[in-house]
Write a protein that holds these residues in place. Sequence first.
Motif, mmCIF file in Angstrom:
data_model
loop_
_atom_site.group_PDB
_atom_site.id
_atom_site.type_symbol
_atom_site.label_atom_id
_atom_site.label_comp_id
_atom_site.label_asym_id
_atom_site.label_seq_id
_atom_site.Cartn_x
_atom_site.Cartn_y
_atom_site.Cartn_z
ATOM 1 N N ASP A 186 0.810 -1.224 0.000
ATOM 2 C CA ASP A 186 0.000 0.000 0.000
ATOM 3 C C ASP A 186 0.846 1.278 0.000
ATOM 4 O OD1 ASP A 186 0.902 0.348 2.588
ATOM 5 O OD2 ASP A 186 -0.920 -0.359 3.525
ATOM 6 N N ASN B 30 -17.977 -14.225 3.478
ATOM 7 C CA ASN B 30 -16.629 -14.231 2.911
ATOM 8 C C ASN B 30 -15.533 -14.120 3.968
ATOM 9 O OD1 ASN B 30 -17.537 -14.390 0.211
ATOM 10 N ND2 ASN B 30 -17.900 -12.175 0.166
ATOM 11 N N LEU B 31 -15.936 -13.997 5.226
ATOM 12 C CA LEU B 31 -14.960 -13.906 6.308
ATOM 13 C C LEU B 31 -14.811 -15.221 7.068
ATOM 14 C CD1 LEU B 31 -15.808 -10.403 7.810
ATOM 15 C CD2 LEU B 31 -13.857 -11.012 6.379
ATOM 16 N N VAL C 121 -6.619 -9.223 9.277
ATOM 17 C CA VAL C 121 -6.724 -10.659 9.030
ATOM 18 C C VAL C 121 -5.311 -11.205 8.884
ATOM 19 C CG1 VAL C 121 -7.467 -12.376 7.341
ATOM 20 C CG2 VAL C 121 -9.015 -10.530 8.023
ATOM 21 N N LEU D 105 -2.750 -2.152 4.236
ATOM 22 C CA LEU D 105 -4.081 -1.558 4.391
ATOM 23 C C LEU D 105 -4.758 -1.349 3.039
ATOM 24 C CD1 LEU D 105 -3.189 1.209 7.000
ATOM 25 C CD2 LEU D 105 -4.165 -1.038 7.462
ATOM 26 N N SER E 199 -7.182 -1.767 -0.339
ATOM 27 C CA SER E 199 -7.458 -2.822 -1.305
ATOM 28 C C SER E 199 -6.315 -3.815 -1.377
ATOM 29 C CB SER E 199 -7.740 -2.216 -2.675
ATOM 30 O OG SER E 199 -6.641 -1.448 -3.125
ATOM 31 N N ARG F 67 -6.971 -7.091 0.449
ATOM 32 C CA ARG F 67 -7.849 -8.067 -0.218
ATOM 33 C C ARG F 67 -7.159 -8.678 -1.433
ATOM 34 N NH1 ARG F 67 -11.562 -6.109 -3.213
ATOM 35 N NH2 ARG F 67 -10.988 -3.916 -3.091
ATOM 36 N N GLU G 45 -12.624 -10.901 -2.817
ATOM 37 C CA GLU G 45 -14.066 -10.701 -2.632
ATOM 38 C C GLU G 45 -14.465 -10.595 -1.167
ATOM 39 O OE1 GLU G 45 -15.873 -10.269 -5.399
ATOM 40 O OE2 GLU G 45 -13.952 -10.500 -6.455
ATOM 41 N N ALA G 46 -13.500 -10.533 -0.267
ATOM 42 C CA ALA G 46 -13.827 -10.468 1.158
ATOM 43 C C ALA G 46 -13.801 -9.021 1.665
ATOM 44 C CB ALA G 46 -12.844 -11.312 1.963
ATOM 45 N N PRO G 47 -14.654 -8.696 2.636
ATOM 46 C CA PRO G 47 -14.673 -7.333 3.194
ATOM 47 C C PRO G 47 -13.550 -7.142 4.198
ATOM 48 C CG PRO G 47 -16.386 -8.624 4.218
ATOM 49 C CD PRO G 47 -15.750 -9.518 3.188
ATOM 50 N N VAL G 48 -12.334 -7.131 3.696
ATOM 51 C CA VAL G 48 -11.149 -7.012 4.537
ATOM 52 C C VAL G 48 -10.348 -5.794 4.097
ATOM 53 C CG1 VAL G 48 -8.903 -8.081 4.997
ATOM 54 C CG2 VAL G 48 -10.983 -9.470 5.016
ATOM 55 N N ASP G 49 -9.977 -4.926 5.023
ATOM 56 C CA ASP G 49 -9.219 -3.727 4.671
ATOM 57 C C ASP G 49 -7.853 -3.670 5.359
ATOM 58 O OD1 ASP G 49 -9.683 -2.902 7.279
ATOM 59 O OD2 ASP G 49 -11.282 -1.535 6.752
ATOM 60 N N MET H 271 -9.481 -3.484 9.906
ATOM 61 C CA MET H 271 -10.859 -3.122 10.215
ATOM 62 C C MET H 271 -10.905 -2.455 11.587
ATOM 63 S SD MET H 271 -10.747 -6.103 8.260
ATOM 64 C CE MET H 271 -11.368 -7.567 9.026
ATOM 65 N N ALA I 196 -13.406 -2.373 0.261
ATOM 66 C CA ALA I 196 -13.783 -3.649 0.872
ATOM 67 C C ALA I 196 -15.259 -3.664 1.260
ATOM 68 C CB ALA I 196 -12.918 -3.919 2.100
ATOM 69 N N GLY J 25 -16.780 -6.458 -0.953
ATOM 70 C CA GLY J 25 -16.890 -7.634 -0.099
ATOM 71 C C GLY J 25 -18.292 -7.897 0.409
#
Lengths: 93, 93, 93, 93, 93
Positions: free
Chosen positions: B74, C18-19, C43, C58, C60, C63, C70-74, E1, E61, E65
């Motif tokens: 990043d 997705n988590l 994660v 951190l 995108s 992921r 496709e997971a909501p992870v930042d 997160m 995300a 996500g």
Amino acid sequence: MLIGKVIGSIVSTRKNDNLVGSKFMVVETLAEMDQNVTRLVAVDNVGAGIGEVVLVALGSAARVGCDMAEAPVDAAIVGIVDDKIGLSGVNLK
Amino acid sequence: MLIGKVIGSIVSTRKNDNLVGSKFMVVETLAEMDQNVTRLVAVDNVGAGIGEVVLVALGSAARVGCDMAEAPVDAAIVGIVDDKIGLSGVNLK
Amino acid sequence: MLIGKVIGSIVSTRKNDNLVGSKFMVVETLAEMDQNVTRLVAVDNVGAGIGEVVLVALGSAARVGCDMAEAPVDAAIVGIVDDKIGLSGVNLK
Amino acid sequence: MLIGKVIGSIVSTRKNDNLVGSKFMVVETLAEMDQNVTRLVAVDNVGAGIGEVVLVALGSAARVGCDMAEAPVDAAIVGIVDDKIGLSGVNLK
Amino acid sequence: MLIGKVIGSIVSTRKNDNLVGSKFMVVETLAEMDQNVTRLVAVDNVGAGIGEVVLVALGSAARVGCDMAEAPVDAAIVGIVDDKIGLSGVNLK
């Protein structure tokens, strides 16, 4: 987007190939927008000159929105502000 | 983008496969840019050495703009600043 | 990327599909990097344990760079720092 | 997303082509959300007027979610808040 | 997160079409995570109720996500934290 004033520019001879031809301006954020005044480097997209008040786009918008999607750019000057009328009359607490 | 000085590097033996071969530099932001001086880790893209003043791209720009779109990076050093002339003469309030 | 120390983990039974299978570690940023110490949840991508000093990506990058686009992870732990030599010798002002 | 109040607008005649037709509003964040009140410029997506309390999306969401994926926009007003009931009763420490 | 507590919700009748059906929760960050407590609006993805401690994903995300890639959303509640054990025992300096 943030609003700032162009206060200078920097030169980088040794740089990423996708940055060749880019003009790097130093932008200082306006105290009217945030009391914590800071400076950043933004690639000029509209021909801004020193002293001008400009609109800066941050993040992927700077690359994707300025025809340089493959360049390592995270800030671009995308407009020159005509005046600061919209900012007057209200003070940050 | 931000401007900082390379002050060191870190080594990580156990890491994500897409980071193998990356050089992790510790960059300290310049006080001329933001009074709140902080440090971050950026992958070197231009062969920067310790003590050099560099341009750092953050976010997706660091991956997409530096031919490592699939790496969990990043922040990347994308240029070496020739001098700091553009930063002089104006003090942050 | 930032450097921090793993200080704990959290459990979330009811979560986004997705988590499922992700391990959520609590990471505290190092004071050597930023005097404003904060904590975040990342994660684990490399098998980090409590007390270890880690590299965190951190945005995108977390992921896309860690095979969970496709997971909501930042935020993701993407490396374990061998030592903190690169951080020594310079104090934040 | 953040919540703020529209306090003005700015005009930019010389700007990136993808911004032609956009309306740039100055939004001030609410003290109920963050004691550090700041202002930003967001493109109006819902016809917000001065004095209205609005929901602002930041980052790529502002472009991709508002049918302007190719524009250099990193903030957009995406909703007008009916009231501030959800914010009352709790004070930030 | 980040980890926060749901303290309320807001209603927005006039909003971006891609937000129809979304539930906007007001989340307050935990003091255990950052002494600078702030609030943000996150779209609920897991059926969180007021008073619950939740995991929030920020940035792209939140869209990608959570099956709302085309919505102007930059924050989503993606998990409910079972307990805060991982946060105890260490105080932020």
